[in-house]
Scaffold this motif. Structure first.
Motif, PDB file in Angstrom:
ATOM      1  N   ARG A 264      -6.310 -43.595   2.274  1.00  9.79           N
ATOM      2  CA  ARG A 264      -7.031 -42.885   3.327  1.00  9.79           C
ATOM      3  C   ARG A 264      -8.408 -42.509   2.791  1.00  9.79           C
ATOM      4  O   ARG A 264      -8.528 -41.958   1.690  1.00  9.79           O
ATOM      5  N   PHE A 265      -9.414 -42.791   3.570  1.00 11.55           N
ATOM      6  CA  PHE A 265     -10.789 -42.503   3.185  1.00 11.55           C
ATOM      7  C   PHE A 265     -11.340 -41.431   4.126  1.00 11.55           C
ATOM      8  O   PHE A 265     -11.198 -41.529   5.359  1.00 11.55           O
ATOM      9  N   GLU A 266     -11.939 -40.421   3.528  1.00 10.34           N
ATOM     10  CA  GLU A 266     -12.520 -39.347   4.315  1.00 10.34           C
ATOM     11  C   GLU A 266     -13.816 -39.825   4.964  1.00 10.34           C
ATOM     12  O   GLU A 266     -14.513 -40.708   4.444  1.00 10.34           O
ATOM     13  N   PRO A 267     -14.170 -39.261   6.121  1.00  8.41           N
ATOM     14  CA  PRO A 267     -15.430 -39.661   6.769  1.00  8.41           C
ATOM     15  C   PRO A 267     -16.635 -39.231   5.937  1.00  8.41           C
ATOM     16  O   PRO A 267     -16.586 -38.261   5.168  1.00  8.41           O
ATOM     17  N   LEU A 272     -18.594 -29.820   5.153  1.00 10.65           N
ATOM     18  CA  LEU A 272     -19.257 -29.687   3.860  1.00 10.65           C
ATOM     19  C   LEU A 272     -18.528 -28.705   2.948  1.00 10.65           C
ATOM     20  O   LEU A 272     -18.516 -28.885   1.728  1.00 10.65           O
ATOM     21  N   ALA A 273     -17.908 -27.677   3.522  1.00 10.68           N
ATOM     22  CA  ALA A 273     -17.190 -26.710   2.688  1.00 10.68           C
ATOM     23  C   ALA A 273     -15.986 -27.362   2.018  1.00 10.68           C
ATOM     24  O   ALA A 273     -15.716 -27.128   0.829  1.00 10.68           O
ATOM     25  N   ALA A 274     -15.251 -28.199   2.751  1.00 11.70           N
ATOM     26  CA  ALA A 274     -14.099 -28.895   2.159  1.00 11.70           C
ATOM     27  C   ALA A 274     -14.551 -29.869   1.082  1.00 11.70           C
ATOM     28  O   ALA A 274     -13.925 -29.981   0.017  1.00 11.70           O
ATOM     29  N   GLU A 275     -15.672 -30.564   1.342  1.00 11.08           N
ATOM     30  CA  GLU A 275     -16.196 -31.487   0.325  1.00 11.08           C
ATOM     31  C   GLU A 275     -16.620 -30.734  -0.930  1.00 11.08           C
ATOM     32  O   GLU A 275     -16.365 -31.175  -2.061  1.00 11.08           O
ATOM     33  N   ARG A 276     -17.251 -29.584  -0.768  1.00 12.23           N
ATOM     34  CA  ARG A 276     -17.672 -28.791  -1.917  1.00 12.23           C
ATOM     35  C   ARG A 276     -16.465 -28.305  -2.722  1.00 12.23           C
ATOM     36  O   ARG A 276     -16.461 -28.336  -3.954  1.00 12.23           O
ATOM     37  N   SER A 277     -15.426 -27.848  -2.016  1.00 15.02           N
ATOM     38  CA  SER A 277     -14.231 -27.374  -2.723  1.00 15.02           C
ATOM     39  C   SER A 277     -13.543 -28.500  -3.481  1.00 15.02           C
ATOM     40  O   SER A 277     -13.065 -28.296  -4.602  1.00 15.02           O
ATOM     41  N   ARG A 278     -13.499 -29.704  -2.906  1.00 16.08           N
ATOM     42  CA  ARG A 278     -12.878 -30.833  -3.602  1.00 16.08           C
ATOM     43  C   ARG A 278     -13.665 -31.211  -4.863  1.00 16.08           C
ATOM     44  O   ARG A 278     -13.081 -31.486  -5.915  1.00 16.08           O
ATOM     45  N   LEU A 280     -15.643 -29.243  -6.619  1.00 17.97           N
ATOM     46  CA  LEU A 280     -15.495 -28.191  -7.618  1.00 17.97           C
ATOM     47  C   LEU A 280     -14.134 -28.270  -8.301  1.00 17.97           C
ATOM     48  O   LEU A 280     -14.014 -28.042  -9.512  1.00 17.97           O
ATOM     49  N   GLU A 281     -13.109 -28.577  -7.539  1.00 18.54           N
ATOM     50  CA  GLU A 281     -11.778 -28.718  -8.135  1.00 18.54           C
ATOM     51  C   GLU A 281     -11.723 -29.909  -9.090  1.00 18.54           C
ATOM     52  O   GLU A 281     -11.116 -29.831 -10.163  1.00 18.54           O
ATOM     53  N   LEU A 282     -12.407 -31.009  -8.722  1.00 15.20           N
ATOM     54  CA  LEU A 282     -12.462 -32.169  -9.605  1.00 15.20           C
ATOM     55  C   LEU A 282     -13.191 -31.838 -10.907  1.00 15.20           C
ATOM     56  O   LEU A 282     -12.743 -32.191 -12.010  1.00 15.20           O
ATOM     57  N   LEU A 283     -14.319 -31.135 -10.805  1.00 18.97           N
ATOM     58  CA  LEU A 283     -15.053 -30.740 -12.009  1.00 18.97           C
ATOM     59  C   LEU A 283     -14.248 -29.763 -12.854  1.00 18.97           C
ATOM     60  O   LEU A 283     -14.285 -29.806 -14.090  1.00 18.97           O
ATOM     61  N   ARG A 284     -13.499 -28.890 -12.211  1.00 18.51           N
ATOM     62  CA  ARG A 284     -12.675 -27.941 -12.950  1.00 18.51           C
ATOM     63  C   ARG A 284     -11.571 -28.650 -13.721  1.00 18.51           C
ATOM     64  O   ARG A 284     -11.258 -28.313 -14.871  1.00 18.51           O
ATOM     65  N   ASP A 285     -10.974 -29.669 -13.105  1.00 18.12           N
ATOM     66  CA  ASP A 285      -9.941 -30.435 -13.797  1.00 18.12           C
ATOM     67  C   ASP A 285     -10.524 -31.236 -14.955  1.00 18.12           C
ATOM     68  O   ASP A 285      -9.896 -31.376 -16.012  1.00 18.12           O
ATOM     69  N   MET A 286     -11.729 -31.765 -14.763  1.00 20.87           N
ATOM     70  CA  MET A 286     -12.345 -32.537 -15.838  1.00 20.87           C
ATOM     71  C   MET A 286     -12.778 -31.651 -16.996  1.00 20.87           C
ATOM     72  O   MET A 286     -12.739 -32.067 -18.161  1.00 20.87           O
TER      73      MET A 286
END
Length: 363
Positions: A264-267, A272-278, A280-286
């Motif tokens: 599934r690909f996001e539009p 923008l808030a959901a994209e920002r949270s994703r 930030l979560e990716l950077l936090r995991d890295m």
């Protein structure tokens, strides 16, 4: 200064007392139905000035506030009629024991599914082993005090951290017993963690599995059961029911969220808030030092590895048995071939030929 009459003072006092009584006294044509167990009050009286409640404005808000205040006052008055006691002594707060609820309130969410039993629980149920509750504190003879049975500063202490380690009988005297104890502890911890992950994976598979819809051929199925079974039969095809014809008067089902696609690909343009949270979560995991553990994938990989090792060991055992059986069957065959070749050589030799090497048979 004007003289104050006694009659006016008494009238003002009576009005104040009547106002206080009016604040706690509520009169209703129909008595409310109370469920004190749920702190619930049901008012079956028609609302006052129903025409005013239909409109919008400050009058409607005032009427609703007055109605809610009166019903709450009746509920609180009923609560004060319950037997009360002081909690925690004479200086504690005044509490009342609520009766059992009589009105069944609907649930917001479905009840949680029961947790599937672990392998140990299944084994204990099969063998009839009952769990006995143990006390959390035991007496430590070395420290001469009561300590916890498990965990930090437990009774007896950690054998791997003791200053003295006993060499077991038959062990190598040159072996480091402290290193052995630490190694055994790491192995126990890893084994327990693996069992925990296996239980989680088994519970996940049991929770995600959808049970088949029951269909008893009795002729008394209701509409919902028949609809559910027809849907299961339709999506059981290779195309997941995409080209399956529908029954007459069968409602169209809403499209699935996944749409039959694996990814599934996001539009590109969205929230923008959901994209920002994703992000930030990716950077936090890295940036975190602790690696992200996929429990299901790790457990499945471990189980596949163990199955492959077991299959390889079983295959090697079969091959060794087959080789032994072949060697046993080959030994008499070789001797038979040799005896047959010798017979042919003897038959090809002439009866009296040779340089005198022949032997005469005794009569």
């Amino acid at each position: 200064m004007a003289a104050v009459r006694v009659e006016a003072v008494l009238a003002a006092a009576e009005e104040q007392e009547a106002e206080k009584r009016r604040s706690i006294t509520v009169e209703k044509e129909l008595e409310l139905e109370f469920d004190l167990g749920n702190l619930l009050a049901l008012d079956r009286n028609p609302p006052p000035a129903a025409a005013a409640l239909r409109g919008a404005g400050p009058r409607r808000e005032a009427l609703l506030r007055a109605l809610a205040r009166d019903n709450t006052q009746l509920l609180v008055s009923r609560l004060w009629e319950l037997p009360a006691e002081r909690a925690g002594g004479a200086g504690g707060p005044l509490v009342a024991r609520l009766p059992e609820p009589t009105f069944r309130l609907p649930r917001e969410k479905p009840p949680p599914r029961p947790r599937p039993p672990t392998r140990w629980e299944q084994f204990a149920r099969l063998k009839g082993i009952r769990r006995r509750k143990k006390t959390s504190l035991v007496w430590d003879e070395q420290a001469k005090e009561w300590r916890r049975r498990w965990g930090y500063r437990r009774a007896g202490g950690d054998p791997a951290r003791a200053w003295l380690a006993e060499v077991p009988a038959g062990a190598d005297p040159e072996e480091d017993q402290f290193a052995r104890l630490r190694r055994e502890k790491r192995e126990r911890v890893a084994r327990n963690e693996l069992n925990r992950l296996r239980n989680l994976a088994r519970a996940h598979r049991a929770g995600s599995a959808v049970p088949a819809a029951p269909l008893h051929p009795t002729g008394h199925q209701d509409r919902e059961e028949l609809r559910r079974v027809a849907r299961v039969a339709r999506v059981s095809t290779a195309s997941l029911g995409r080209f399956q014809p529908r029954l007459p008067k069968e409602p169209a089902e809403p499209p699935s969220r996944s749409g039959g696609r694996k990814r599934r690909f996001e539009p590109l343009l969205g929230n923008l808030a959901a994209e920002r949270s994703r992000q930030l979560e990716l950077l936090r995991d890295m940036g975190s030092k602790k690696p992200v553990l996929d429990i299901t994938r790790a457990v499945n990989k471990q189980m596949r590895q163990e199955e492959a090792e077991a299959a390889a060991a079983h295959k090697g055992k079969k091959q060794s048995q087959r080789g032994k059986r072949g060697r046993r069957q080959q030994r008499p065959g070789r001797s038979g071939k040799k005896s047959g070749a010798r017979r042919q050589q003897q038959q090809q030799k002439p009866a009296g030929g040779g340089t005198g090497g022949g032997r005469r048979k005794k009569a």
